[in-house]
Design a protein around this motif. Sequence first.
Motif, short mmCIF file in Angstrom:
data_model
loop_
_atom_site.label_atom_id
_atom_site.label_comp_id
_atom_site.label_asym_id
_atom_site.label_seq_id
_atom_site.Cartn_x
_atom_site.Cartn_y
_atom_site.Cartn_z
N GLN A 402 0.99 -1.23 0.14
CA GLN A 402 0.14 -0.02 -0.23
C GLN A 402 1.07 1.21 -0.01
O GLN A 402 0.78 2.28 -0.70
CB GLN A 402 -0.67 0.26 1.18
CG GLN A 402 -2.26 -0.91 1.16
CD GLN A 402 -2.93 -0.99 2.44
OE1 GLN A 402 -2.59 -0.36 3.31
NE2 GLN A 402 -3.80 -2.02 2.52
N ILE A 403 2.14 1.27 0.84
CA ILE A 403 2.99 2.27 0.94
C ILE A 403 3.87 2.41 -0.28
O ILE A 403 3.70 3.47 -0.85
CB ILE A 403 3.99 2.45 1.92
CG1 ILE A 403 2.91 2.20 3.21
CG2 ILE A 403 4.71 3.59 2.18
CD1 ILE A 403 3.80 1.82 4.56
N PHE A 404 4.33 1.39 -0.88
CA PHE A 404 5.14 1.37 -2.15
C PHE A 404 4.55 0.53 -3.20
O PHE A 404 4.86 -0.62 -3.36
CB PHE A 404 6.31 0.65 -1.73
CG PHE A 404 7.44 1.35 -0.52
CD1 PHE A 404 7.99 2.70 -0.70
CD2 PHE A 404 7.10 0.84 0.69
CE1 PHE A 404 8.66 3.24 0.09
CE2 PHE A 404 7.89 1.59 1.66
CZ PHE A 404 8.75 2.49 1.28
N PRO A 405 3.35 1.00 -3.89
CA PRO A 405 2.78 0.16 -4.70
C PRO A 405 3.60 -0.22 -6.15
O PRO A 405 3.37 -1.13 -6.57
CB PRO A 405 1.74 1.04 -5.38
CG PRO A 405 1.68 2.41 -4.55
CD PRO A 405 2.83 2.40 -3.85
N ASN A 406 4.72 0.44 -6.02
CA ASN A 406 5.88 0.29 -7.25
C ASN A 406 6.94 -0.43 -6.45
O ASN A 406 8.19 -0.50 -7.20
CB ASN A 406 6.15 1.42 -7.96
CG ASN A 406 4.92 2.10 -8.75
OD1 ASN A 406 4.09 1.56 -9.11
ND2 ASN A 406 4.96 3.28 -8.31
N TRP A 407 7.01 -1.12 -5.46
CA TRP A 407 8.09 -1.75 -5.06
C TRP A 407 8.50 -3.01 -6.07
O TRP A 407 7.83 -3.79 -6.41
CB TRP A 407 7.55 -2.80 -3.81
CG TRP A 407 8.65 -3.14 -3.01
CD1 TRP A 407 8.92 -4.94 -2.96
CD2 TRP A 407 9.55 -2.90 -2.02
NE1 TRP A 407 10.15 -4.88 -2.14
CE2 TRP A 407 10.54 -3.93 -1.65
CE3 TRP A 407 9.75 -1.37 -1.58
CZ2 TRP A 407 11.57 -3.50 -0.76
CZ3 TRP A 407 10.85 -1.29 -0.70
CH2 TRP A 407 11.65 -2.36 -0.38
N LEU A 408 9.92 -2.56 -6.49
CA LEU A 408 10.38 -3.33 -7.67
C LEU A 408 10.52 -4.62 -7.86
O LEU A 408 10.33 -5.19 -8.62
CB LEU A 408 11.67 -2.44 -8.06
CG LEU A 408 11.27 -1.14 -8.64
CD1 LEU A 408 12.52 -0.12 -9.19
CD2 LEU A 408 10.21 -1.03 -9.78
N ASP A 409 11.02 -5.12 -6.39
CA ASP A 409 11.64 -6.55 -6.55
C ASP A 409 10.34 -7.48 -6.57
O ASP A 409 9.77 -8.07 -5.86
CB ASP A 409 12.42 -6.83 -5.10
CG ASP A 409 13.04 -8.14 -5.16
OD1 ASP A 409 12.93 -8.83 -6.16
OD2 ASP A 409 13.86 -8.23 -4.41
N THR A 410 10.05 -7.81 -7.79
CA THR A 410 8.95 -8.46 -8.00
C THR A 410 9.00 -9.89 -7.67
O THR A 410 7.86 -10.69 -7.36
CB THR A 410 8.70 -8.88 -9.67
OG1 THR A 410 9.69 -9.01 -10.41
CG2 THR A 410 8.01 -7.47 -10.18
N ASN A 411 10.17 -10.53 -7.32
CA ASN A 411 10.45 -11.80 -6.83
C ASN A 411 9.73 -11.99 -5.56
O ASN A 411 9.07 -13.09 -5.07
CB ASN A 411 11.79 -11.76 -6.36
CG ASN A 411 12.85 -12.41 -7.52
OD1 ASN A 411 12.41 -12.87 -8.71
ND2 ASN A 411 14.02 -11.80 -7.39
N HIS A 412 9.51 -10.75 -5.08
CA HIS A 412 8.81 -11.01 -3.50
C HIS A 412 7.25 -10.77 -3.52
O HIS A 412 6.57 -10.84 -2.68
CB HIS A 412 9.39 -9.75 -2.65
CG HIS A 412 10.78 -10.10 -2.41
ND1 HIS A 412 11.37 -11.03 -1.45
CD2 HIS A 412 12.13 -9.62 -2.72
CE1 HIS A 412 12.50 -11.35 -1.72
NE2 HIS A 412 13.02 -10.16 -2.30
#
Length: 424
Positions: A402-412
């Motif tokens: 919610q805070i980081f909608p673009n959190w890049l590490d898609t692995n997670h």
Amino acid sequence: MKEENGFSTDQEQETAVLVAVTTQKQNPVQTAEYLAELAFLASTSGVLTLASFTQNLAKPDNRTYVGKGKLEEIISYVIAKDVDMLIFDDDLSPSQVRNIEYEISLLGKEMKVLDRSLLILNIFAQRAKTVQAKTQVELAQYQYMLPRLTRMWSHLSKQRGGVGMRGPGEKELETDRRIANDRIAFLKDKLENIDKQSSTQRKHRDRMVRVSLVGYTNVGKSTLMQKLAKVDVFAENKLFATVDSTVRKVVWDSIPFLLTDTVGFIRKLPTLLIESFKSTLDEVREADILLHVVDISHPNFEEQIEVVQGILNEMGAGDKPTILVFNKIDLYNVEDVFFEGAAVDEDGNPELTKMERVTRFLKQSHWQTNTPKTVFISAEQRSNLAELRGMVMEIIKEKHFQIFPNWLDTNHLMGYNDGVVPES
Ligand SMILES: Nc1nc2c(ncn2[C@@H]2O[C@H](COP(=O)(O)OP(=O)(O)OP(=O)(O)O)[C@@H](O)[C@H]2O)c(=O)[nH]1
Ligand SMILES: [Mg+2]
């Protein structure tokens, strides 16, 4: 001073007699449990309990808490045994304290008269380490003492140190109300400045998910913090081992979050302490997720859950996503579990460890079915911590994205949507 080296020897240890009343609102079983807790509080502050007295009353006596006859009986006892202090289980009004002290003085004796709040304040004073916690405790002490500043108080505190007389210090106690009021104003100012600083600090770390450990005192919050965050946090089998809150940054599955250990709650936590600890409790108020830790081995754990829930509600933190973490399952009585027929696996596998049997049994209990999110662990023995971690991660991830909608590490992100948490 009797505790110069941090030790008090047996001969010099201060002694107390405890007093409680059984009323229409408090049955004898509760009274006994509360007295046990009061004795634990006393021993936490280094005081030895010699005896306890109880009386059945419709409600506590307005003048002297217990009736006149009972008070005389208690006073004869304390004079015979040369006891240092009387500790009352409920808060006494300033006039009740004066009346009780007066009755004692009639018999030619002087003695400290404490109530539950003062005892708790004293423990907080002994334990506070940061400037903020020290200031908060001192403020609460002054606010407690202001209406009680009597000749007797300052006289006694000059004569003898020790429990009940710590904190503001003997010199200040002699001063008049005006000076006390000045000090209160000063402390409030100081706290406001510290508050500003810590709220700025909190803003700087604003964009991380915050998880707070909350719960009754001595349930194992700091121990769990140690195991989860691998840090050294002071844990002890004493009440209020933690008075300052400790914040640690933890990274799980590459997601950073803040884990906070907080001061324990207790039945009848002095309102003054709640008020002056407002900023410490802001950690709880501003948390995204609460881990409400419960000591399932405590005979009173159900009431403790209610006390904590009540305080959380009062603070406006009652409806945060919460996991009820039942701790100390290693102390749970296995024989009970055996007789409940949970000793054998459904597949007829008898090879369950004690901890597995206890866990299985507890999971079938109503605590599992009535509460949305519960987990049964032993922090000390590290049992079922992976399960707890999985549950926490599920909520952390939700909040984090919610805070980081673009959190890049898609692995997670993989496996996240169906709630699968990678094993660690
Ligand atoms: N048997 C057992 N003891 C535990 C467990 N977890 C904690 N303890 C013990 O319980 C006592 C209290 O633990 P703390 O971690 O200090 O509890 P706390 O909730 O932080 O207490 P306060 O800071 O006083 O509110 C200590 O003696 C711990 O060793 C557990 O899982 N099993
Ligand atoms: Mg603690």
